[in-house]
Design an enzyme around this catalytic site. Structure first.
Site, PDB file in Angstrom:
ATOM      1  N   SER A 184      85.079 -16.297  58.285  1.00 30.77           N
ATOM      2  CA  SER A 184      85.988 -15.919  57.207  1.00 30.77           C
ATOM      3  C   SER A 184      86.955 -17.062  56.903  1.00 30.77           C
ATOM      4  CB  SER A 184      86.759 -14.655  57.584  1.00 30.77           C
ATOM      5  OG  SER A 184      87.716 -14.321  56.601  1.00 30.77           O
TER       6      SER A 184
ATOM      7  N   SER B  87      82.474 -21.577  55.712  1.00 28.33           N
ATOM      8  CA  SER B  87      82.628 -20.150  55.416  1.00 28.33           C
ATOM      9  C   SER B  87      81.280 -19.462  55.276  1.00 28.33           C
ATOM     10  CB  SER B  87      83.422 -19.959  54.124  1.00 28.33           C
ATOM     11  OG  SER B  87      84.797 -20.033  54.361  1.00 28.33           O
TER      12      SER B  87
ATOM     13  N   GLY C 215      83.599 -25.309  53.785  1.00 24.52           N
ATOM     14  CA  GLY C 215      82.142 -25.297  53.670  1.00 24.52           C
ATOM     15  C   GLY C 215      81.478 -24.518  54.778  1.00 24.52           C
TER      16      GLY C 215
ATOM     17  N   ASP D   4      85.943  -9.211  54.286  1.00 28.89           N
ATOM     18  CA  ASP D   4      85.398 -10.501  53.834  1.00 28.89           C
ATOM     19  C   ASP D   4      83.896 -10.488  54.075  1.00 28.89           C
ATOM     20  OD1 ASP D   4      85.144 -13.007  52.837  1.00 28.89           O
ATOM     21  OD2 ASP D   4      86.373 -14.020  54.340  1.00 28.89           O
TER      22      ASP D   4
ATOM     23  N   HIS E 252      84.410 -13.946  50.235  1.00 30.15           N
ATOM     24  CA  HIS E 252      85.169 -14.877  49.395  1.00 30.15           C
ATOM     25  C   HIS E 252      84.296 -15.998  48.837  1.00 30.15           C
ATOM     26  CE1 HIS E 252      85.535 -17.227  53.236  1.00 30.15           C
ATOM     27  NE2 HIS E 252      85.514 -18.255  52.404  1.00 30.15           N
TER      28      HIS E 252
END
Length: 455
Positions: A366, A351, A349, A270, A242
């Site tokens: 994720s 992720s 941030g 993801d 993502h």
């Protein structure tokens, strides 16, 4: 002899065989008429629990309420528990119903079975036995039906579902219980298999459009590097899908041109990877507290209940435990499956950042709910599935993972991602994988009984 008696005798023989190998300190490659090999490494030695840096141990102490010795012992116990659970899974076959660790130091391993006759074999390996109604295979099949049914439904009010080995059920967590019942009915999952739990927050991805550190996507959004990888001679890193679409450009925390997304999947999975330019070099580390290097020595998947720590560009180091493995989660953008659910917190941030147990890479951040002030939950995309999907090799300190095996050869190959239950040949013998991992030179089946069992 009845089928039940034959099964119990087979289970007992398999467990006794692995126990004998451990007691004798053999690698499993010795055969009649040959001299014993050097003692095989323990699971803790194989997984390099001694490579856990002070920063990771301190984060475990802070977040799990441990002292340093407890944190060190926990990593050792979790490594050994994973190997034992893998051997018992292979021995119990269709009876196996999951495994998990408990206690401040993960000193108790519980293995569930659908057959009370397996209890003696489980206890002979030092684990506690729990007799349950449903096998893990049955629970996984029910969860797969939920995944299929969810494709045709709006699951925003029933955003999380997973296999709960401890409870021997498939759990749907819902903001509206009616939404959970709708999903279960659409999947045809019987009430005896399922449990509905209430939740109040909707999970979200931890993607920050306000900028910050780590790496930037198209000079705008910010995410965190997961794990450095290679693909042949190309260097790069794994991260969350993502964070960017295929073709998106990235710059580093220093705003220097960095690379391009080569592949990205989201939703559904993801996962993504970025190929970097010649200014960037893949190293076998993730960033720890105070800028310390945290060593990565492999990617052996951890057990339910095991400790896991996360590194992210917003909140740094935080630790917790693995709650469930086979989990599905619905974000506003769609459903992701399978992911691993944890008690670790994260914020926008973070992720794409790294999850690691000891020195073993686990996955990339994720999303989740909550934050690191009030507490929360997170979900990570398992790293081995990401590596396998894109044909990547994790950068580790134990080897480059890309070498072809030398003599005596066989179907085993460095760089390949193996799942529990996979079989390979090596040196004229057949081996069964006990724990999911990416193989590399030095982890040949005869050398690592924590990961492979001769059959």
């Amino acid at each position: 002899m009845s089928h039940r008696h034959r099964h119990h005798r087979a289970v007992g023989a398999a467990v006794a065989a692995t126990a004998a190998l451990l007691v004798a300190g053999l690698s499993g490659s010795a055969s009649a008429g040959t001299a014993p090999a050097d003692p095989a490494p323990t699971a803790a030695e194989t997984l390099r629990t001694d490579a856990a840096p002070p920063a990771l141990l301190k984060a475990m102490q802070r977040d799990l309420g441990l002292d340093r010795r407890q944190a060190e012992r926990r990593l050792v116990n979790e490594a050994e528990a994973g190997a034992t659970a893998g051997r018992l899974r292979a021995a119990l076959g269709g009876d196996f119903a999951g495994a998990w660790v408990d206690g401040a130091e993960s000193g108790t391993l519980t293995v569930a079975t659908t057959d009370a006759g397996d209890a003696a074999a489980i206890e002979a390996r030092g684990a506690e036995a729990k007799v349950v109604r449903h096998s893990l295979a049955d629970l996984d099949a029910a969860k797969a039906r939920l995944d299929k049914a969810a494709a045709g439904l709006n699951t925003s009010d029933a955003p999380v579902w997973y296999v709960d080995s401890r409870d021997n059920s498939v759990v749907v967590e819902a903001i509206r219980p009616a939404a959970a019942r709708e999903l279960l009915a659409a999947a045809g999952v019987d009430d005896s298999l399922a449990r509905v739990d209430q939740r109040t927050e909707r999970p979200r991805t931890f993607y920050d459009l306000r900028g910050g550190e780590a790496y930037y996507i198209n000079n705008s959004g910010r995410c965190s590097i997961g794990f450095p990888v290679t693909k042949g001679s190309q260097q790069g890193f794994a991260t969350a899908g993502h964070c960017g679409r295929t073709g998106a450009s990235t710059t580093g925390a220093n705003r220097v041109a960095q690379g391009t997304f080569q592949g990205s999947i989201f939703p559904g999975r993801d996962m993504a990877w970025v190929a970097t330019n010649s200014s960037w070099t893949a190293t076998p580390y993730v960033l720890g507290a105070g800028g310390q290097n945290v060593q990565v020595t492999g990617s052996t998947a951890a057990t339910v209940g095991a400790s896991v720590c996360r590194s992210g560009s917003t909140t740094g180091w935080h630790c917790g435990t693995i709650r469930q493995l086979n989990t599905s989660v619905t974000y506003p953008e769609g459903t992701i499956s399978p992911v691993t659910r944890t008690t670790v917190c994260a914020e926008p941030g973070d992720s794409g950042g790294s999850y690691i147990s000891g020195s073993q890479a686990q996955g990339v951040t994720s999303g989740g709910s909550g934050d690191c002030r009030s507490g929360g939950e997170t979900f990570f995309q398992p790293i081995n599935a990401l590596l396998q999907n894109y044909g990547l090799t994790l950068k580790t300190t134990g080897g480059d993972g890309g070498e072809e095996p030398g003599e005596p050869g066989g179907t085993w190959a460095a760089g390949t991602v193996y799942q529990a239950g996979d079989t390979v040949t090596y040196g004229g013998a057949t081996y069964r994988c006990l724990q999911g991992h990416q193989a590399y030179a030095g982890w040949e089946p005869p050398n690592v009984p924590a990961l492979w069992q001769r059959v």
